[in-house]
Scaffold this motif. Structure first.
Motif, PDB file in Angstrom:
ATOM      1  N   ALA A 183      -2.203 -10.243  27.642  1.00 56.58           N
ATOM      2  CA  ALA A 183      -2.316 -11.076  26.446  1.00 56.58           C
ATOM      3  C   ALA A 183      -1.427 -12.307  26.554  1.00 56.58           C
ATOM      4  CB  ALA A 183      -1.961 -10.255  25.202  1.00 56.58           C
ATOM      5  N   LYS A 184      -0.233 -12.133  27.179  1.00 58.19           N
ATOM      6  CA  LYS A 184       0.682 -13.271  27.340  1.00 58.19           C
ATOM      7  C   LYS A 184       0.060 -14.351  28.222  1.00 58.19           C
ATOM      8  CE  LYS A 184       5.202 -11.169  26.764  1.00 58.19           C
ATOM      9  NZ  LYS A 184       6.501 -10.937  27.394  1.00 58.19           N
ATOM     10  N   ALA A 185      -0.566 -13.936  29.321  1.00 57.19           N
ATOM     11  CA  ALA A 185      -1.190 -14.907  30.236  1.00 57.19           C
ATOM     12  C   ALA A 185      -2.337 -15.619  29.538  1.00 57.19           C
ATOM     13  CB  ALA A 185      -1.671 -14.202  31.487  1.00 57.19           C
ATOM     14  N   HIS A 186      -3.061 -14.878  28.726  1.00 54.76           N
ATOM     15  CA  HIS A 186      -4.187 -15.468  27.998  1.00 54.76           C
ATOM     16  C   HIS A 186      -3.678 -16.502  26.995  1.00 54.76           C
ATOM     17  CE1 HIS A 186      -8.127 -15.907  26.476  1.00 54.76           C
ATOM     18  NE2 HIS A 186      -7.985 -15.153  25.379  1.00 54.76           N
ATOM     19  N   LEU A 187      -2.598 -16.170  26.279  1.00 53.59           N
ATOM     20  CA  LEU A 187      -2.028 -17.104  25.312  1.00 53.59           C
ATOM     21  C   LEU A 187      -1.468 -18.338  26.022  1.00 53.59           C
ATOM     22  CD1 LEU A 187      -0.227 -14.706  22.807  1.00 53.59           C
ATOM     23  CD2 LEU A 187      -2.234 -16.109  22.388  1.00 53.59           C
ATOM     24  N   ARG A 188      -0.885 -18.140  27.204  1.00 49.55           N
ATOM     25  CA  ARG A 188      -0.335 -19.255  27.965  1.00 49.55           C
ATOM     26  C   ARG A 188      -1.455 -20.217  28.375  1.00 49.55           C
ATOM     27  NH1 ARG A 188       2.116 -17.343  33.073  1.00 49.55           N
ATOM     28  NH2 ARG A 188       2.715 -15.701  31.657  1.00 49.55           N
ATOM     29  N   GLN A 189      -2.589 -19.668  28.823  1.00 47.63           N
ATOM     30  CA  GLN A 189      -3.727 -20.523  29.216  1.00 47.63           C
ATOM     31  C   GLN A 189      -4.273 -21.281  28.020  1.00 47.63           C
ATOM     32  OE1 GLN A 189      -6.632 -18.083  31.170  1.00 47.63           O
ATOM     33  NE2 GLN A 189      -5.675 -18.336  33.197  1.00 47.63           N
ATOM     34  N   LEU A 190      -4.362 -20.607  26.851  1.00 49.43           N
ATOM     35  CA  LEU A 190      -4.828 -21.299  25.644  1.00 49.43           C
ATOM     36  C   LEU A 190      -3.869 -22.417  25.260  1.00 49.43           C
ATOM     37  CD1 LEU A 190      -6.165 -18.389  23.395  1.00 49.43           C
ATOM     38  CD2 LEU A 190      -7.476 -20.185  24.494  1.00 49.43           C
ATOM     39  N   GLY A 191      -2.582 -22.183  25.439  1.00 47.94           N
ATOM     40  CA  GLY A 191      -1.592 -23.212  25.131  1.00 47.94           C
ATOM     41  C   GLY A 191      -1.739 -24.411  26.046  1.00 47.94           C
ATOM     42  N   ARG A 200      -5.997 -30.934  25.779  1.00 45.39           N
ATOM     43  CA  ARG A 200      -6.897 -31.505  24.772  1.00 45.39           C
ATOM     44  C   ARG A 200      -6.154 -32.559  23.960  1.00 45.39           C
ATOM     45  NH1 ARG A 200      -9.329 -28.530  19.674  1.00 45.39           N
ATOM     46  NH2 ARG A 200     -10.820 -30.101  19.078  1.00 45.39           N
ATOM     47  N   ALA A 201      -4.925 -32.269  23.619  1.00 50.58           N
ATOM     48  CA  ALA A 201      -4.116 -33.219  22.847  1.00 50.58           C
ATOM     49  C   ALA A 201      -3.851 -34.483  23.664  1.00 50.58           C
ATOM     50  CB  ALA A 201      -2.794 -32.568  22.438  1.00 50.58           C
ATOM     51  N   LYS A 202      -3.591 -34.331  24.962  1.00 48.28           N
ATOM     52  CA  LYS A 202      -3.370 -35.497  25.830  1.00 48.28           C
ATOM     53  C   LYS A 202      -4.641 -36.332  25.919  1.00 48.28           C
ATOM     54  CE  LYS A 202       0.219 -33.748  28.920  1.00 48.28           C
ATOM     55  NZ  LYS A 202       0.549 -33.392  30.307  1.00 48.28           N
ATOM     56  N   ALA A 203      -5.814 -35.655  26.034  1.00 41.67           N
ATOM     57  CA  ALA A 203      -7.086 -36.380  26.128  1.00 41.67           C
ATOM     58  C   ALA A 203      -7.352 -37.151  24.843  1.00 41.67           C
ATOM     59  CB  ALA A 203      -8.222 -35.411  26.429  1.00 41.67           C
TER      60      ALA A 203
END
Length: 188
Positions: free
Chosen positions: A3-11, A17-20
Motif C-alpha cells: 500500500a505504501k508503494a502504491h501511495l508513493r506512485q500516486l503521489g 500532473r501539477a508540474k504539467a
C-alpha cells in the motif's frame, strides 16, 4: 505491491500532473493554441497512419485483385463444367446403362454386378461403339477393366453409306469385367 508503494506512485503522479498544469499555464494563449493544434495534428496523423491508410491500401489491393480472381474463377468453372463426377452407389448401375444406351449399345448388353465389381456381357454389339465406350468408361466411372474377352461375331454387316465399296462394321460378343479404381470412394 504494498500500500505504501502504491501511495508513493500516486503521489509522484500527482506531482507530475501539477508540474504539467503549471507548465501549461505558463504558456501564452497563442502557444497553448499551437500546442492544441499540434496535438490535434498528431492525433489525426495517428488515425490516418494507423487506420485509414491501411484500409485504403487494402481496398486498392482488392480492387486490382478481384477482377483477376473472378476471371480465374470463371475459367475454373468452365473447366469444371466439363468434368463429370462419377455417380455413387446404386446410381452407378443406372449411369452405366444410360451411358451404354447413349453410345448406341441398347439391346446388345447385359449388366450385372455390385458397387465395386461389374460384369458387362455383350451380344453382337457394334465394335466401334463398344470400343469407344470402353475407352471412356474408366475415367467417367472410376472403373478399371480387370478382364475382357471379346470376339468378333460372325454376323458382320456391310455399311453402304461409307463409300462405294462400303465398309464392314464389326460386331463383338463376349464379356468385360470392371472393378472400382483404387482410391475411388466406396458406396455407403
Amino acid at each position: 505491491m504494498s500500500a505504501k508503494a502504491h501511495l508513493r506512485q500516486l503521489g509522484q503522479l500527482g506531482q507530475r500532473r501539477a508540474k504539467a498544469k503549471a507548465a501549461w499555464r505558463s504558456l501564452s494563449h497563442r502557444d497553448q493554441r499551437l500546442m492544441l493544434a499540434m496535438g490535434a495534428f498528431l492525433l489525426a496523423m495517428l488515425v490516418w497512419l494507423g487506420g485509414v491508410k491501411p484500409a485504403l491500401r487494402s481496398i486498392d489491393h482488392w480492387e486490382r485483385e478481384l477482377p483477376r480472381l473472378r476471371s480465374q474463377a470463371a475459367a475454373l468453372q468452365s473447366l469444371l463444367a466439363g468434368v463429370q463426377v462419377p455417380p455413387a452407389g446404386a446410381d452407378v448401375a443406372e449411369a452405366l446403362r444410360e451411358s451404354l444406351d447413349n453410345q448406341g449399345l441398347r439391346g446388345h448388353y447385359q449388366l450385372g454386378g455390385d458397387a465395386r465389381t461389374w460384369r458387362l456381357q455383350f451380344d453382337e454389339a457394334p465394335a466401334s461403339a463398344t470400343l469407344a465406350w470402353l475407352r471412356q468408361c474408366g475415367q467417367r466411372f472410376n472403373l478399371n477393366i480387370s478382364e475382357a474377352q471379346l470376339l468378333r461375331a460372325s454376323s458382320d454387316t456391310r455399311s453402304t453409306d461409307a463409300g462405294p465399296q462400303g465398309s464392314i462394321e464389326g460386331r463383338l460378343s463376349g464379356f468385360v469385367r470392371m472393378e472400382q479404381a483404387p482410391g475411388a470412394k466406396e458406396a455407403s
